[in-house]
Design an enzyme around this catalytic site. Structure first.
Site, mmCIF file in Angstrom:
data_model
loop_
_atom_site.group_PDB
_atom_site.id
_atom_site.type_symbol
_atom_site.label_atom_id
_atom_site.label_comp_id
_atom_site.label_asym_id
_atom_site.label_seq_id
_atom_site.Cartn_x
_atom_site.Cartn_y
_atom_site.Cartn_z
ATOM 1 N N MET A 167 0.836 -1.195 0.000
ATOM 2 C CA MET A 167 0.000 0.000 0.000
ATOM 3 C C MET A 167 0.872 1.247 0.000
ATOM 4 O O MET A 167 1.898 1.289 0.658
ATOM 5 C CB MET A 167 -0.876 0.003 1.246
ATOM 6 C CG MET A 167 -1.692 1.223 1.413
ATOM 7 S SD MET A 167 -3.395 0.789 1.268
ATOM 8 C CE MET A 167 -4.126 2.392 1.505
ATOM 9 N N CYS A 168 0.439 2.246 -0.764
ATOM 10 C CA CYS A 168 1.059 3.564 -0.697
ATOM 11 C C CYS A 168 0.086 4.486 0.036
ATOM 12 O O CYS A 168 -0.839 4.019 0.692
ATOM 13 C CB CYS A 168 1.408 4.078 -2.091
ATOM 14 S SG CYS A 168 0.003 4.234 -3.205
ATOM 15 N N ASN A 169 0.232 5.773 -0.112
ATOM 16 C CA ASN A 169 -0.602 6.733 0.605
ATOM 17 C C ASN A 169 -2.093 6.449 0.449
ATOM 18 O O ASN A 169 -2.817 6.336 1.420
ATOM 19 C CB ASN A 169 -0.263 8.152 0.135
ATOM 20 C CG ASN A 169 -0.987 9.214 0.924
ATOM 21 O OD1 ASN A 169 -1.267 9.030 2.092
ATOM 22 N ND2 ASN A 169 -1.297 10.314 0.284
#
Length: 91
Positions: free
Chosen positions: A27-29
């Site tokens: 996951m990123c932001n």
């Protein structure tokens, strides 16, 4: 906004393909663009066709699809990925 670099994608895929890192959550932001680009490159390694790769990317990117990310995925060379000796069973 800055596009994901090839170096970042390769580093992330090294981590994703190493089963010693499991369980794993990618996951990123917001879980859209950087994550979508990395997963798109992973899907290419899994030999998904580009139509399916882009469909998945667009489903999660929503109305903010970035054509540069799709272009990156399309041109990404999967031969650059170091597949471990004992790859995940899903690969």
């Amino acid at each position: 906004w800055k596009p994901v670099s090839e170096e970042v994608v390769l580093t992330a895929l090294d981590y994703v393909l190493d089963t010693q890192n499991y369980p794993l959550h990618v996951m990123c932001n917001l879980g859209r663009h950087r994550t979508g680009t990395i997963v798109g490159c992973l899907r290419k390694l899994q030999r998904w066709n580009l139509t399916a790769v882009f469909e998945e990317y667009r489903r999660f990117a929503g109305p903010k699809v970035r054509l540069l990310n799709e272009q990156f995925i399309e041109l990404f060379d999967t031969d650059l990925i170091r597949v471990p000796r004992n790859p995940p069973t899903w690969l």
